[in-house]
Structures are given as structure tokens and as C-alpha cells.
Design a protein around this motif. Structure first.
Motif, mmCIF file in Angstrom:
data_model
loop_
_atom_site.group_PDB
_atom_site.id
_atom_site.type_symbol
_atom_site.label_atom_id
_atom_site.label_comp_id
_atom_site.label_asym_id
_atom_site.label_seq_id
_atom_site.Cartn_x
_atom_site.Cartn_y
_atom_site.Cartn_z
ATOM 1 N N LYS A 128 0.805 -1.227 0.000
ATOM 2 C CA LYS A 128 0.000 0.000 0.000
ATOM 3 C C LYS A 128 0.836 1.274 0.000
ATOM 4 O O LYS A 128 0.412 2.298 -0.528
ATOM 5 C CB LYS A 128 -0.933 0.019 1.216
ATOM 6 N N GLY A 129 1.997 1.228 0.613
ATOM 7 C CA GLY A 129 2.822 2.426 0.735
ATOM 8 C C GLY A 129 2.527 3.159 2.030
ATOM 9 O O GLY A 129 1.439 3.077 2.595
ATOM 10 N N MET A 130 3.516 3.891 2.503
ATOM 11 C CA MET A 130 3.400 4.562 3.801
ATOM 12 C C MET A 130 2.260 5.572 3.853
ATOM 13 O O MET A 130 1.593 5.706 4.878
ATOM 14 C CB MET A 130 4.723 5.252 4.159
ATOM 15 N N LYS A 131 2.006 6.271 2.755
ATOM 16 C CA LYS A 131 0.961 7.295 2.740
ATOM 17 C C LYS A 131 -0.395 6.679 3.079
ATOM 18 O O LYS A 131 -1.114 7.158 3.973
ATOM 19 C CB LYS A 131 0.914 7.986 1.378
ATOM 20 N N ILE A 132 -0.755 5.600 2.406
ATOM 21 C CA ILE A 132 -2.048 4.947 2.660
ATOM 22 C C ILE A 132 -2.065 4.304 4.044
ATOM 23 O O ILE A 132 -3.067 4.377 4.761
ATOM 24 C CB ILE A 132 -2.350 3.915 1.551
ATOM 25 N N ILE A 133 -0.961 3.691 4.437
ATOM 26 C CA ILE A 133 -0.888 3.061 5.763
ATOM 27 C C ILE A 133 -1.153 4.106 6.848
ATOM 28 O O ILE A 133 -1.918 3.868 7.787
ATOM 29 C CB ILE A 133 0.474 2.367 5.969
ATOM 30 N N VAL A 140 -3.605 11.532 8.356
ATOM 31 C CA VAL A 140 -3.669 12.048 6.982
ATOM 32 C C VAL A 140 -2.563 13.068 6.728
ATOM 33 O O VAL A 140 -1.856 13.001 5.718
ATOM 34 C CB VAL A 140 -5.061 12.642 6.695
ATOM 35 N N ASN A 141 -2.393 14.042 7.613
ATOM 36 C CA ASN A 141 -1.360 15.066 7.416
ATOM 37 C C ASN A 141 0.040 14.460 7.432
ATOM 38 O O ASN A 141 0.914 14.877 6.674
ATOM 39 C CB ASN A 141 -1.474 16.165 8.479
ATOM 40 N N GLU A 142 0.255 13.479 8.283
ATOM 41 C CA GLU A 142 1.566 12.827 8.358
ATOM 42 C C GLU A 142 1.877 12.089 7.055
ATOM 43 O O GLU A 142 3.020 11.975 6.648
ATOM 44 C CB GLU A 142 1.612 11.866 9.542
ATOM 45 N N GLY A 143 0.829 11.594 6.380
ATOM 46 C CA GLY A 143 1.013 10.912 5.102
ATOM 47 C C GLY A 143 1.481 11.833 3.992
ATOM 48 O O GLY A 143 1.947 11.373 2.952
ATOM 49 N N LYS A 144 1.383 13.148 4.213
ATOM 50 C CA LYS A 144 1.831 14.130 3.220
ATOM 51 C C LYS A 144 3.306 14.491 3.375
ATOM 52 O O LYS A 144 3.871 15.192 2.549
ATOM 53 C CB LYS A 144 0.986 15.404 3.332
ATOM 54 N N LEU A 145 3.938 14.023 4.444
ATOM 55 C CA LEU A 145 5.353 14.329 4.689
ATOM 56 C C LEU A 145 6.240 13.610 3.670
ATOM 57 O O LEU A 145 5.804 12.681 2.985
ATOM 58 C CB LEU A 145 5.744 13.885 6.101
ATOM 59 N N ASN A 146 7.504 14.023 3.597
ATOM 60 C CA ASN A 146 8.479 13.296 2.772
ATOM 61 C C ASN A 146 8.577 11.864 3.275
ATOM 62 O O ASN A 146 8.339 11.583 4.453
ATOM 63 C CB ASN A 146 9.848 13.955 2.842
ATOM 64 N N ALA A 147 8.972 10.974 2.391
ATOM 65 C CA ALA A 147 9.075 9.564 2.766
ATOM 66 C C ALA A 147 10.049 9.368 3.928
ATOM 67 O O ALA A 147 9.749 8.667 4.894
ATOM 68 C CB ALA A 147 9.508 8.732 1.569
ATOM 69 N N GLU A 148 11.231 9.998 3.840
ATOM 70 C CA GLU A 148 12.261 9.773 4.857
ATOM 71 C C GLU A 148 13.204 10.966 4.900
ATOM 72 O O GLU A 148 13.502 11.561 3.867
ATOM 73 C CB GLU A 148 13.024 8.492 4.492
ATOM 74 N N CYS A 149 13.666 11.307 6.084
ATOM 75 C CA CYS A 149 14.729 12.303 6.193
ATOM 76 C C CYS A 149 16.001 11.704 5.579
ATOM 77 O O CYS A 149 16.151 10.478 5.521
ATOM 78 C CB CYS A 149 14.984 12.658 7.661
#
Length: 199
Positions: A128-133, A140-149
Motif C-alpha cells: 500500500k505504501g506509507m501514505k495509505i498506511i 492524513v497530514n503525516e502521510g503528506k510528509l516526505n518519505a524519509e529524512c
């Protein structure tokens, strides 16, 4: 190298009739037997549990397995929860050694499958990917962050700075135990790690 188990009441761990033992002799080295891995330790521990239970059937006595704090002993199972290297968006992706990651746990306590079902019309079996998870967890807002620092070197390990860090700090990810602990506990026994000795 010798690896063995020694219960205080039994001495070196063997079967009741003495025909089998938990001891492993291992010639460590690249050109010899290789290196004693977590998989080797798990296989030996599984045998040790079996041998122990020939003396004390499960339910009568619980064993406490102690291990040192070697990094290899902290290895997680191949399907264990891990936020490292997860893609942010749906993708044909498997975790370690080509295994699907086990289910997570939603805030309401229900299991969360990280993969779309095989009969999904557009993304059968896709991760599913981190955004959907995160969205499924109400983040929801956290899913908009960059994948990883960069290099997963977050400035504040408790801050919601990237999707990976947010998942890393979720209760089910934080509660993920090493493979050796899961093996022992799933067998009805307990385990502990000896404290690290500073050099």
C-alpha cells in the motif's frame, strides 16, 4: 566456537536418554562454516526448547532463556514490522528476503494489512505504501510528509518529520520484538537479554 545451553538443574542440555544435545560446534570464518547468524541461533534455540520439554512438559515448568546483547541476537524476523526502506506509494514490494510484511495494528486494535488483496482491480497484491498506511491510521497530514529524512537521520527522533519516522514511532512498530524473543515466547517460555558491558 561452542554454543550451548546449561539449565541449572540439568547441566548441559541433552535429551532424557542422552542421545541428542543442544551443543553446536561451529568453525567460524569465511572459508569455514561461515558466521553464526540469528537464524542459526533460532534453530539451536528451537532444539533446546524441544530438549528442555522432554524433561519438563510444557505447563509444568517455564524456562527462562538468557542471551547476550550481540547485534545478531536483536535481528527481527524477515516478516517483522519495519519502517525502513518502505516505499511511500503503492508498489510491487516485499520486505526482507522477499517476504511480505506481517499485519500491523490499527489504533482501534484491528489488524492492518499492508498489502492490497490479490483480487484488487488495479493493484493486486501491491504494497500500500506509507501514505495509505498512515491515512488508514487517521494520520492524513503525516502521510503528506516526505518519505524519509536524508539517510533516516532525523533531527528529532520523536518529531513527526517524515513518514518513516512517524511509522517507526507507532506503538505496533515500537513493540516489534527480535526473532529469538518471538520464538521463545511463542513456545510458552520467557527470555531476557544480559545487559551490555561497556568496553
Amino acid at each position: 566456537m561452542v554454543s550451548d545451553f546449561c539449565p541449572p538443574d540439568l547441566g548441559w542440555l541433552r535429551s532424557k536418554d542422552g542421545s541428542r544435545e543442544a551443543r553446536i560446534l561451529f568453525k567460524a570464518g569465511k572459508s569455514r562454516d561461515g558466521y553464526f547468524s540469528c537464524d542459526d541461533l533460532c534453530a539451536q534455540t528451537e532444539l533446546a526448547i524441544e530438549l528442555f520439554e522432554t524433561h519438563f512438559p510444557l505447563g509444568n515448568v517455564i524456562a527462562a532463556f538468557g542471551f547476550d546483547n550481540a547485534p545478531g541476537h536483536q535481528k527481527r524476523a524477515d516478516d517483522a514490522l519495519s519502517a525502513r526502506h518502505m516505499p511511500k506509494f503503492p508498489k510491487k514490494w516485499l520486505g526482507k528476503k522477499g517476504k511480505k510484511m506481517r499485519n500491523g495494528v490499527l489504533p482501534n486494535g484491528h489488524p492492518q494489512n499492508f498489502y492490497f488483496p490479490d483480487d484488487h482491480p488495479q493493484l493486486p497484491g501491491y504494497f500500500k505504501g506509507m501514505k495509505i498506511i498512515l491515512e488508514e491510521r487517521g494520520l492524513v497530514n503525516e502521510g503528506k510528509l516526505n518519505a524519509e529524512c536524508e539517510a533516516f537521520k532525523c533531527a528529532n527522533t520523536n518529531a513527526p518529520c517524515c513518514c518513516c519516522r512517524v511509522l517507526f514511532n507507532q506503538p505496533d512498530f515500537k513493540a516489534q520484538k527480535p526473532a529469538i524473543v518471538e520464538l521463545v515466547e511463542d513456545s510458552g517460555h520467557i527470555t531476557f537479554f544480559l545487559p551490555k558491558i561497556p568496553l
